[in-house]
Design a protein around this motif. Structure first.
Motif, PDB file in Angstrom:
ATOM      1  N   PHE A  92       0.820  -1.208   0.000  1.00 37.27           N
ATOM      2  CA  PHE A  92       0.000   0.000   0.000  1.00 37.27           C
ATOM      3  C   PHE A  92       0.857   1.262   0.000  1.00 37.27           C
ATOM      4  CE2 PHE A  92      -2.810   3.258   1.641  1.00 37.27           C
ATOM      5  CZ  PHE A  92      -3.865   3.092   0.773  1.00 37.27           C
TER       6      PHE A  92
ATOM      7  N   TYR B 109       1.840   2.021  -3.314  1.00 38.27           N
ATOM      8  CA  TYR B 109       0.758   2.692  -4.065  1.00 38.27           C
ATOM      9  C   TYR B 109       0.773   4.189  -3.799  1.00 38.27           C
ATOM     10  CZ  TYR B 109      -3.938   4.477  -4.814  1.00 38.27           C
ATOM     11  OH  TYR B 109      -4.996   5.253  -5.186  1.00 38.27           O
TER      12      TYR B 109
ATOM     13  N   LEU C 259      -5.805   5.087 -14.144  1.00 40.71           N
ATOM     14  CA  LEU C 259      -6.323   3.753 -14.442  1.00 40.71           C
ATOM     15  C   LEU C 259      -5.320   2.692 -13.989  1.00 40.71           C
ATOM     16  CD1 LEU C 259      -8.477   2.051 -15.705  1.00 40.71           C
ATOM     17  CD2 LEU C 259      -7.390   2.322 -17.913  1.00 40.71           C
TER      18      LEU C 259
ATOM     19  N   LEU D 113      -5.412   2.332 -10.223  1.00 36.82           N
ATOM     20  CA  LEU D 113      -6.577   1.630  -9.697  1.00 36.82           C
ATOM     21  C   LEU D 113      -6.466   0.131  -9.929  1.00 36.82           C
ATOM     22  CD1 LEU D 113      -9.686   3.833 -10.314  1.00 36.82           C
ATOM     23  CD2 LEU D 113      -8.499   3.342  -8.210  1.00 36.82           C
TER      24      LEU D 113
ATOM     25  N   LEU E  99      -6.597  -2.486  -6.953  1.00 33.87           N
ATOM     26  CA  LEU E  99      -7.530  -3.609  -6.899  1.00 33.87           C
ATOM     27  C   LEU E  99      -6.769  -4.896  -6.635  1.00 33.87           C
ATOM     28  CD1 LEU E  99     -10.444  -4.435  -7.211  1.00 33.87           C
ATOM     29  CD2 LEU E  99     -10.090  -4.713  -9.639  1.00 33.87           C
TER      30      LEU E  99
ATOM     31  N   ALA F 229      -5.962  -4.988  -3.014  1.00 32.96           N
ATOM     32  CA  ALA F 229      -7.136  -5.359  -2.219  1.00 32.96           C
ATOM     33  C   ALA F 229      -7.339  -6.868  -2.246  1.00 32.96           C
ATOM     34  CB  ALA F 229      -8.367  -4.638  -2.756  1.00 32.96           C
TER      35      ALA F 229
ATOM     36  N   TYR G 209      -4.658  -8.588  -0.165  1.00 33.98           N
ATOM     37  CA  TYR G 209      -4.877  -8.472   1.271  1.00 33.98           C
ATOM     38  C   TYR G 209      -6.035  -9.371   1.691  1.00 33.98           C
ATOM     39  CZ  TYR G 209      -5.235  -6.631   5.930  1.00 33.98           C
ATOM     40  OH  TYR G 209      -5.248  -6.544   7.294  1.00 33.98           O
ATOM     41  N   GLY G 210      -7.087  -9.418   0.862  1.00 32.17           N
ATOM     42  CA  GLY G 210      -8.209 -10.289   1.184  1.00 32.17           C
ATOM     43  C   GLY G 210      -7.787 -11.746   1.241  1.00 32.17           C
TER      44      GLY G 210
ATOM     45  N   CYS H 132     -16.320  -1.541 -10.399  1.00 34.44           N
ATOM     46  CA  CYS H 132     -15.061  -1.392 -11.126  1.00 34.44           C
ATOM     47  C   CYS H 132     -15.291  -1.557 -12.620  1.00 34.44           C
ATOM     48  CB  CYS H 132     -14.065  -2.464 -10.695  1.00 34.44           C
ATOM     49  SG  CYS H 132     -13.078  -1.967  -9.347  1.00 34.44           S
TER      50      CYS H 132
ATOM     51  N   LEU I 241     -14.671   1.203 -15.374  1.00 38.35           N
ATOM     52  CA  LEU I 241     -13.689   0.960 -16.439  1.00 38.35           C
ATOM     53  C   LEU I 241     -14.312   1.218 -17.799  1.00 38.35           C
ATOM     54  CD1 LEU I 241     -10.887  -0.106 -17.170  1.00 38.35           C
ATOM     55  CD2 LEU I 241     -11.867  -2.381 -17.311  1.00 38.35           C
TER      56      LEU I 241
ATOM     57  N   PHE J 279     -13.848   7.406 -13.275  1.00 37.17           N
ATOM     58  CA  PHE J 279     -12.688   7.054 -12.447  1.00 37.17           C
ATOM     59  C   PHE J 279     -13.090   6.973 -10.985  1.00 37.17           C
ATOM     60  CE2 PHE J 279      -9.763   9.287  -9.560  1.00 37.17           C
ATOM     61  CZ  PHE J 279      -8.838   8.279  -9.363  1.00 37.17           C
TER      62      PHE J 279
ATOM     63  N   MET K 183     -15.002   3.820 -10.324  1.00 36.33           N
ATOM     64  CA  MET K 183     -14.091   2.685 -10.287  1.00 36.33           C
ATOM     65  C   MET K 183     -13.337   2.658  -8.955  1.00 36.33           C
ATOM     66  SD  MET K 183     -11.365   1.756 -13.210  1.00 36.33           S
ATOM     67  CE  MET K 183     -10.341   0.315 -13.023  1.00 36.33           C
ATOM     68  N   GLY K 184     -12.924   3.858  -8.499  1.00 27.79           N
ATOM     69  CA  GLY K 184     -12.220   3.946  -7.216  1.00 27.79           C
ATOM     70  C   GLY K 184     -13.094   3.440  -6.080  1.00 27.79           C
TER      71      GLY K 184
ATOM     72  N   VAL L 282     -13.104  -0.250  -6.011  1.00 32.45           N
ATOM     73  CA  VAL L 282     -11.885  -0.808  -5.435  1.00 32.45           C
ATOM     74  C   VAL L 282     -11.927  -0.717  -3.918  1.00 32.45           C
ATOM     75  CG1 VAL L 282      -9.399  -0.521  -5.265  1.00 32.45           C
ATOM     76  CG2 VAL L 282     -10.497  -0.317  -7.468  1.00 32.45           C
ATOM     77  N   PHE L 283     -12.409   0.433  -3.404  1.00 32.85           N
ATOM     78  CA  PHE L 283     -12.463   0.599  -1.949  1.00 32.85           C
ATOM     79  C   PHE L 283     -13.433  -0.402  -1.319  1.00 32.85           C
ATOM     80  CE2 PHE L 283     -11.380   5.289  -2.817  1.00 32.85           C
ATOM     81  CZ  PHE L 283     -10.041   4.967  -2.892  1.00 32.85           C
TER      82      PHE L 283
ATOM     83  N   VAL M  49     -14.185  -3.395  -2.468  1.00 28.55           N
ATOM     84  CA  VAL M  49     -13.516  -4.697  -2.431  1.00 28.55           C
ATOM     85  C   VAL M  49     -12.546  -4.731  -1.256  1.00 28.55           C
ATOM     86  CG1 VAL M  49     -11.926  -6.218  -3.631  1.00 28.55           C
ATOM     87  CG2 VAL M  49     -13.713  -5.074  -4.902  1.00 28.55           C
ATOM     88  N   MET M  50     -11.836  -3.606  -1.089  1.00 29.41           N
ATOM     89  CA  MET M  50     -10.786  -3.560  -0.079  1.00 29.41           C
ATOM     90  C   MET M  50     -11.377  -3.687   1.340  1.00 29.41           C
ATOM     91  SD  MET M  50      -7.831  -0.842  -0.282  1.00 29.41           S
ATOM     92  CE  MET M  50      -6.230  -1.515  -0.496  1.00 29.41           C
TER      93      MET M  50
ATOM     94  N   LEU N 182     -13.873  -7.432   1.436  1.00 38.32           N
ATOM     95  CA  LEU N 182     -13.331  -8.785   1.309  1.00 38.32           C
ATOM     96  C   LEU N 182     -12.662  -9.306   2.583  1.00 38.32           C
ATOM     97  CD1 LEU N 182     -13.357 -10.912  -0.834  1.00 38.32           C
ATOM     98  CD2 LEU N 182     -11.175 -10.082  -1.655  1.00 38.32           C
TER      99      LEU N 182
ATOM    100  N   PRO O 109      -7.650  -2.467   6.534  1.00 36.49           N
ATOM    101  CA  PRO O 109      -8.138  -1.959   5.246  1.00 36.49           C
ATOM    102  C   PRO O 109      -8.923  -0.667   5.376  1.00 36.49           C
ATOM    103  CG  PRO O 109      -9.155  -4.054   5.773  1.00 36.49           C
ATOM    104  CD  PRO O 109      -8.079  -3.848   6.753  1.00 36.49           C
TER     105      PRO O 109
ATOM    106  N   LEU P 215      -6.473   1.951   5.253  1.00 36.94           N
ATOM    107  CA  LEU P 215      -5.964   2.054   3.884  1.00 36.94           C
ATOM    108  C   LEU P 215      -6.939   2.816   3.009  1.00 36.94           C
ATOM    109  CD1 LEU P 215      -4.535  -1.501   3.171  1.00 36.94           C
ATOM    110  CD2 LEU P 215      -3.429   0.458   4.217  1.00 36.94           C
TER     111      LEU P 215
ATOM    112  N   GLY Q 202      -6.628   5.996   0.750  1.00 35.18           N
ATOM    113  CA  GLY Q 202      -6.978   5.905  -0.661  1.00 35.18           C
ATOM    114  C   GLY Q 202      -7.935   7.008  -1.074  1.00 35.18           C
TER     115      GLY Q 202
END
Lengths: 489, 106
Positions: free
Chosen positions: A130, A133, A168, A171, A175, A178, A181-182, B15, B19, B35, B38-39, B42-43, B45-46, B49, B60, B63, B67
């Protein structure tokens, strides 16, 4: 001692970014030159410390891994920190003279420059997916800002295209983080690698690695995702283009390479490794070919970057399921390629900037006659070209020699063809510039003479790129230093 | 279907939508919104999950906070660039000169 070095390395760029926000361009230049001195000394000190004592893990502010930010200070990281210090100080010095201090928006150059530098250091030393990132985003956002400093609509269009591609890519990488980590419950690359040695590989975890590498490949401008690079690098101011080509694209590649070397063996497969190698080869051939056909001088250099980046991705097939010694050779070759390309390309962009300043046009055919007026800059351009063409004794030659040996020993002879064709095509585009500059043109003898120091800086960088081949043994020996594992997560 | 998996799937769908928008829409502000969608995916999922040990995982969430800050910074930069680009060229997309000249400032 180490505490002061690390604090200096990470704190100076951020502090200087804030300081230079408060000043105008001319005063920012003085402040920056002071900061560059500090930064070079600190980087050199850290490099010497690691060369003497070996690498170590460093918990920032005394906080350890799960809560704090842990940095991995090894031979490779400090080599890149030192490389960054060399190239960025050269670009900062050049920019201080090259950039017009009277345009008001140019005062933002210095803060962006310093944010870029701190992002680069964060990426070289980061050990946690992270934080890498965050470092990457810091780099991308400041790089986009630097491109936009051109101020014209075309510069803004290039920077917007760059921004969208970079976002892009980030991201896709995030992903992947993520999902990692999961799956594994940790963010440290070493932690994931050690988890994988003890457990069977879970199904579908290759997807996370693929997403991360695809995102990073977009940010590194691997063929066919390279379309954003030539406009952005071509239109930016020359010192900015030098920074972008030499360092910024290397940061995302560095992360991709670290991921692949640690996790590629369990999570990757032969087809994807060969596919990445194939895309890299396509980049070498296609990028060099397009470089031969560009009408603008800086576009030639920018497409040459696309080609040289292609070589880097040969790392993937040359380290997948091969013997230890071949893999080591390939890694050393790629590292030398990163260093020599960074030095040579920075020299080339700075020299190209001088040539453009001198003839007042960015077209290749406007160069006619410049060989008599600006032989010194043209000579630097050529010396940098020698390294790109990978002729001995340059760093580029040492790099490609190692890659050649690694390809032959692993039985993947097809990459040898790529190395040969790439070398020939790069000779073609470098000589094309020379041919244009040695032509005599009757109507133009109006040339502007850039300041002497502007001409000296690319020469120093080009000589460093050339001399790298002679000291490659020593450089590689610091990178291969044993890493002290005690205190690792 | 468990809750974490549901979050992750919704995140993956967001996402995908983002995309698609980022690649297919031509208006720059729409690209920027895509965008952001999509962000958010991602968050999601983060955060969604990694909940498999019963309780919530604080890492997370920290994080994602970082993010979000990064995403806001990127969005702000993009808006400034788009606005300046629009003022200079009167265009709202990156494609050729012909598209979208709807009433740009002189």
């Amino acid at each position: 001692m180490t505490l002061w070095l690390m604090a200096g390395l990470l704190f100076t760029p951020l502090a200087w970014a804030v300081l230079t926000l408060l000043t105008d361009f001319a005063r920012g230049r003085l402040v920056t030159w002071g900061g560059i001195l500090v930064q070079v000394l600190v980087s050199l000190g850290l490099w010497l410390t690691v060369a003497r004592d070996g690498g170590f893990y460093y918990g920032l502010g005394g906080w350890d891994a799960p809560l704090g930010i842990e940095l991995r200070v090894d031979g490779l990281a400090v080599t890149f920190v030192l490389l960054t210090a060399v190239v960025a100080s050269a670009c900062g010095w050049h920019a201080g003279i090259y950039i017009d201090p009277d345009k008001p928006w140019h005062r933002y150059f210095w803060p962006l420059f310093w944010f870029l530098w701190s992002g680069l250091n964060a990426v070289w030393l980061g050990d946690d997916l992270f934080n890498l990132y965050v470092g990457l985003e810091l780099i991308s956002l400041s790089a986009v800002g630097l491109v936009a400093l051109g101020g014209k609509a075309s510069a803004l269009r290039a920077s917007l295209r760059y921004l969208l591609a970079a976002l892009l890519g980030s991201l896709a990488y995030l992903l992947g983080v993520a999902l990692m980590y999961g799956q594994f419950g940790t963010l440290s690359i070493a932690g994931i690698a050690s988890w994988l040695t003890e457990h069977p590989v879970p199904a579908g975890s290759g997807l996370a690695l693929a997403l991360m590498i695809a995102g990073l490949a977009l940010k590194t401008a691997l063929f066919p995702l390279h379309q954003w690079l030539p406009p952005a690098h071509g239109i930016a101011k020359s010192p900015v283009s030098a920074l972008l080509s030499a360092l910024v694209v290397k940061a995302s590649f560095y992360i991709a390479a670290r991921l692949w070397l640690e996790l590629g063996e369990p999570l990757g497969n032969l087809v994807s490794a060969q596919l990445v190698g194939l895309l890299g080869s396509a980049a070498v051939v296609w990028g060099s070919w397009l470089a031969c056909r560009q009408l603008q001088l800086k576009q030639v250099v920018a497409y040459s970057s696309v080609a040289q980046i292609g070589y880097l991705f040969l790392l993937f097939p040359l380290t997948y399921s091969v013997s230890e010694s071949v893999s080591l050779q390939a890694q050393q070759g790629i590292t030398l390629q990163v260093i020599s390309h960074a030095l040579a390309k920075a020299a080339m962009f700075l020299a190209a900037g001088n040539l453009i300043l001198s003839v007042g046009s960015s077209r290749v055919d406007a160069l006619a006659g410049v060989s008599r007026f600006l032989p010194f800059s043209l000579f630097s351009f050529g010396l940098a070209g020698v390294s790109l063409m990978s002729l001995p004794p340059s760093g580029g030659f040492a790099a490609k020699w190692l890659l050649l040996q690694a390809s032959l020993e692993s039985g993947q002879w097809w990459w040898v063809l790529v190395l040969l064709v790439g070398g020939l095509l790069s000779a073609a585009y470098v000589f094309r510039i020379f041919r244009a500059s040695f032509l005599e043109s009757p109507e133009s003898d109006q040339f502007y003479h850039p300041a002497r120091s502007l001409e000296v800086i690319p020469m120093i960088l080009a000589l460093l790129a050339l001399g790298l081949g002679l000291v490659s043994e020593q450089v590689l020996s610091v990178m291969a230093l044993p890493f002290e594992v005690e205190g690792s997560p | 279907m468990t809750a974490p998996l549901l979050y992750a799937l919704v995140g993956a769908m967001l996402c995908g939508i983002g995309l698609f928008g980022l690649l297919r829409l031509s208006h720059l502000l729409r690209k920027l919104l895509a965008f952001n969608i999509m962000g958010s995916g991602v968050f999601l999922v983060m955060v969604g999950l990694p909940q498999h040990q019963g309780g919530q995982d604080p890492v997370p969430q920290a994080l994602v906070l970082t993010g979000i800050v990064v995403a806001i910074a990127a969005t702000a930069l993009a808006i400034v660039l788009i606005r300046r680009y629009y003022h200079l060229s009167g265009m709202t997309s990156l494609e050729g000169e012909t598209t979208s000249r709807e009433g740009g400032p002189e």
